[in-house]
Motif scaffolding. Structure first.
Motif, PDB file in Angstrom:
ATOM      1  N   SER A   1       9.865  23.595   1.609  1.00 39.43           N
ATOM      2  CA  SER A   1       9.026  24.567   0.903  1.00 39.43           C
ATOM      3  C   SER A   1       8.132  23.905  -0.134  1.00 39.43           C
ATOM      4  N   ASP A   2       8.397  22.644  -0.452  1.00 44.98           N
ATOM      5  CA  ASP A   2       7.636  21.913  -1.467  1.00 44.98           C
ATOM      6  C   ASP A   2       6.915  20.748  -0.804  1.00 44.98           C
ATOM      7  N   VAL A   3       5.602  20.798  -0.788  1.00 49.80           N
ATOM      8  CA  VAL A   3       4.825  19.762  -0.109  1.00 49.80           C
ATOM      9  C   VAL A   3       4.962  18.409  -0.804  1.00 49.80           C
ATOM     10  N   THR A   4       5.164  18.415  -2.121  1.00 50.88           N
ATOM     11  CA  THR A   4       5.308  17.159  -2.848  1.00 50.88           C
ATOM     12  C   THR A   4       6.584  16.426  -2.444  1.00 50.88           C
ATOM     13  N   ASP A   5       7.688  17.173  -2.355  1.00 47.66           N
ATOM     14  CA  ASP A   5       8.947  16.559  -1.937  1.00 47.66           C
ATOM     15  C   ASP A   5       8.867  16.039  -0.503  1.00 47.66           C
ATOM     16  N   SER A   6       8.196  16.794   0.362  1.00 49.05           N
ATOM     17  CA  SER A   6       8.038  16.361   1.749  1.00 49.05           C
ATOM     18  C   SER A   6       7.235  15.068   1.824  1.00 49.05           C
ATOM     19  N   THR A   7       6.139  15.027   1.072  1.00 45.34           N
ATOM     20  CA  THR A   7       5.300  13.830   1.071  1.00 45.34           C
ATOM     21  C   THR A   7       6.073  12.622   0.564  1.00 45.34           C
TER      22      THR A   7
ATOM     23  N   ILE B   1       0.831  -1.205   0.000  1.00 44.14           N
ATOM     24  CA  ILE B   1       0.000   0.000   0.000  1.00 44.14           C
ATOM     25  C   ILE B   1       0.868   1.258   0.000  1.00 44.14           C
ATOM     26  N   PHE B   2       1.918   1.263   0.807  1.00 43.94           N
ATOM     27  CA  PHE B   2       2.779   2.446   0.869  1.00 43.94           C
ATOM     28  C   PHE B   2       3.564   2.646  -0.425  1.00 43.94           C
ATOM     29  N   VAL B   3       3.941   1.565  -1.083  1.00 44.91           N
ATOM     30  CA  VAL B   3       4.607   1.697  -2.385  1.00 44.91           C
ATOM     31  C   VAL B   3       3.663   2.339  -3.393  1.00 44.91           C
ATOM     32  N   VAL B   4       2.405   1.916  -3.391  1.00 41.02           N
ATOM     33  CA  VAL B   4       1.404   2.519  -4.280  1.00 41.02           C
ATOM     34  C   VAL B   4       1.242   4.009  -3.960  1.00 41.02           C
ATOM     35  N   MET B   5       1.154   4.350  -2.674  1.00 44.51           N
ATOM     36  CA  MET B   5       1.025   5.752  -2.277  1.00 44.51           C
ATOM     37  C   MET B   5       2.261   6.554  -2.687  1.00 44.51           C
ATOM     38  N   THR B   6       3.437   5.955  -2.568  1.00 42.10           N
ATOM     39  CA  THR B   6       4.672   6.639  -2.953  1.00 42.10           C
ATOM     40  C   THR B   6       4.676   6.952  -4.445  1.00 42.10           C
ATOM     41  N   VAL B   7       4.229   6.000  -5.243  1.00 46.04           N
ATOM     42  CA  VAL B   7       4.167   6.213  -6.691  1.00 46.04           C
ATOM     43  C   VAL B   7       3.163   7.308  -7.032  1.00 46.04           C
ATOM     44  N   LEU B   8       2.026   7.315  -6.322  1.00 41.50           N
ATOM     45  CA  LEU B   8       0.973   8.295  -6.617  1.00 41.50           C
ATOM     46  C   LEU B   8       1.390   9.723  -6.282  1.00 41.50           C
ATOM     47  N   VAL B   9       2.413   9.880  -5.428  1.00 42.89           N
ATOM     48  CA  VAL B   9       2.881  11.233  -5.094  1.00 42.89           C
ATOM     49  C   VAL B   9       3.318  11.972  -6.356  1.00 42.89           C
ATOM     50  N   LYS B  10       3.955  11.254  -7.269  1.00 46.58           N
ATOM     51  CA  LYS B  10       4.475  11.866  -8.485  1.00 46.58           C
ATOM     52  C   LYS B  10       3.520  11.761  -9.678  1.00 46.58           C
TER      53      LYS B  10
ATOM     54  N   SER C   1       7.962  16.101  11.604  1.00 40.71           N
ATOM     55  CA  SER C   1       6.966  17.085  11.174  1.00 40.71           C
ATOM     56  C   SER C   1       7.435  18.509  11.449  1.00 40.71           C
ATOM     57  N   LEU C   2       8.025  18.742  12.635  1.00 41.75           N
ATOM     58  CA  LEU C   2       8.543  20.073  12.967  1.00 41.75           C
ATOM     59  C   LEU C   2       9.693  20.466  12.040  1.00 41.75           C
ATOM     60  N   VAL C   3      10.585  19.531  11.771  1.00 48.06           N
ATOM     61  CA  VAL C   3      11.701  19.813  10.858  1.00 48.06           C
ATOM     62  C   VAL C   3      11.182  20.130   9.464  1.00 48.06           C
ATOM     63  N   ASP C   4      10.178  19.378   9.035  1.00 51.41           N
ATOM     64  CA  ASP C   4       9.586  19.608   7.718  1.00 51.41           C
ATOM     65  C   ASP C   4       8.954  20.995   7.632  1.00 51.41           C
ATOM     66  N   LEU C   5       8.245  21.405   8.699  1.00 52.92           N
ATOM     67  CA  LEU C   5       7.638  22.741   8.712  1.00 52.92           C
ATOM     68  C   LEU C   5       8.692  23.839   8.642  1.00 52.92           C
ATOM     69  N   ALA C   6       9.817  23.588   9.290  1.00 52.46           N
ATOM     70  CA  ALA C   6      10.860  24.618   9.358  1.00 52.46           C
ATOM     71  C   ALA C   6      11.676  24.720   8.082  1.00 52.46           C
ATOM     72  N   LEU C   7      11.919  23.592   7.395  1.00 44.97           N
ATOM     73  CA  LEU C   7      12.879  23.587   6.296  1.00 44.97           C
ATOM     74  C   LEU C   7      12.267  23.404   4.915  1.00 44.97           C
TER      75      LEU C   7
END
Length: 360
Positions: A100-106, A21-30, A92-98
């Motif tokens: 800028s691209d939600v797609t890359d974070s996901t 399931i997570f592999v499918v979700m990872t592919v769907l990010v892009k 999550s805190l590090v992601d908020l601080a650093l």
């Protein structure tokens, strides 16, 4: 599934499904899913439902399996769950601080999940090869481990036949898979601990995250990032998870009150007072209860820490006691039952949290 499917099949199958399931979700990010509309929503909800079910099977199976091991192993397993929550909150805190691209974070978060699930599969396959694991899976003691529960308390915890008696049954190798675990004696012996677990997680899930994540900083209008963007991730998530981890880790050194003590359910019931404490912080929006009794940001931080610490310590005690107050051959099934108590408390609390939010 416990009486019908062997534990190694349950664990490996659930991990494999979660990884898929997570592999499918990872592919769907892009993948550009903007034109999928309703179908993408349906796919997402279906994936979440499958993940929830398989993670429940995995957690209950692994916790049931550790019922055959000393309490320190069950404690380590439970602490690992809190450590995962703490690491997620920090990420999550590090992601908020650093970021800028939600797609890359996901993509980074999903790839991390893929790696850890693959690691879990490898480590579980390695487990039977460990001498320590093989030793405890082969032992067939009817009493709890004496190094975990003092010998003078065993008679109070559990009634067992005299192994030296001529009428006592001869010890035989215990099969790793029992087709019909006796549920009634397990429920009878663990009823008190079951109540503690259900009510503990009922109170916790009423407050977290439905109420705690809607408490705003009283200095929000200042525009400071600490009072706007970082306030909820810091107070509601990081503090709670870190305190929960600390509470669970304390049980490695201190295990009081005992499994039959009336103090344990008393402390569990005492946590009910945490509900009004959170309600009368700066929860927003407020419709029916307009009064804010605790006009300072220090209060939600203090209450979140207290909620997490008490949840971690008391729930871990109840969970690790369960498999040790029954005979060894029932330890695995009892571990599964204890995890059922846990999920029942979470479901009840989550359902009632919507009512509490409506009343505020």
């Amino acid at each position: 599934l416990h009486p019908r499917v062997p534990v190694h099949v349950r664990v490996l199958a659930s991990l494999s499904v979660m990884l898929a399931i997570f592999v499918v979700m990872t592919v769907l990010v892009k993948v550009d899913t903007s034109s999928w509309t309703r179908s993408f929503f349906a796919v997402t909800i279906a994936c979440m439902a499958i993940l929830s079910g398989t993670s429940t099977v995995f957690n209950s199976s692994v916790f049931g399996m550790t019922g055959s091991f000393p309490m320190r192993n069950s404690q380590a397993l439970i602490s690992g769950g809190a450590m995962g929550g703490t690491i997620s909150a920090v990420a999550s805190l590090v992601d908020l601080a650093l970021s800028s691209d939600v797609t890359d974070s996901t993509l980074a978060f999903f790839l991390t999940a893929d790696v850890f699930l693959g690691l879990c599969i490898g480590l579980y396959l390695l487990l039977p090869r460990l001498e320590y694991a093989s030793l405890y899976k082969q032992l067939d003691f009817a009493l709890p481990f004496p190094q975990e529960i003092p010998l003078d308390r065993i008679s109070k915890i559990e009634e067992q036949p005299d192994q030296d008696s001529p009428t006592a049954p001869l010890a035989a190798p215990r099969p790793s898979f029992s087709p019909t675990p006796p549920l009634r004696p397990i429920l009878k012996k663990t009823a008190g601990l079951g109540f503690c677990i259900i009510y503990l997680l009922f109170i916790t899930s009423i407050i977290f995250p439905a109420v705690s994540t809607n408490i705003e900083s009283l200095d929000k209008d200042s525009g400071s990032p600490w009072t706007t963007k970082f306030f909820v991730p810091l107070t509601a998530f990081l503090l709670f998870n870190f305190s929960d981890l600390c509470g669970r880790q304390i049980t490695a050194w201190i295990q009081v009150p005992g499994p039959r003590s009336k103090v344990l359910p008393g402390l569990v019931l005492l946590r009910t007072g945490l509900v009004p404490l959170f309600v009368f912080c700066n929860y927003q929006p407020r419709v029916h209860l307009q009064t804010v009794v605790f006009p300072s940001d220090i209060y939600p931080m203090l209450f979140s820490s207290l909620l997490g610490l008490s949840n971690g310590y008391l729930s871990t005690l109840a969970l690790i006691y369960g498999p040790k107050i029954v005979s060894r051959e029932l330890a695995e099934a009892t571990g599964v039952v204890m995890s059922f108590y846990m999920y029942l408390g979470l479901v009840l609390g989550s359902a009632c949290s919507a009512l509490l939010v409506h009343l505020i």
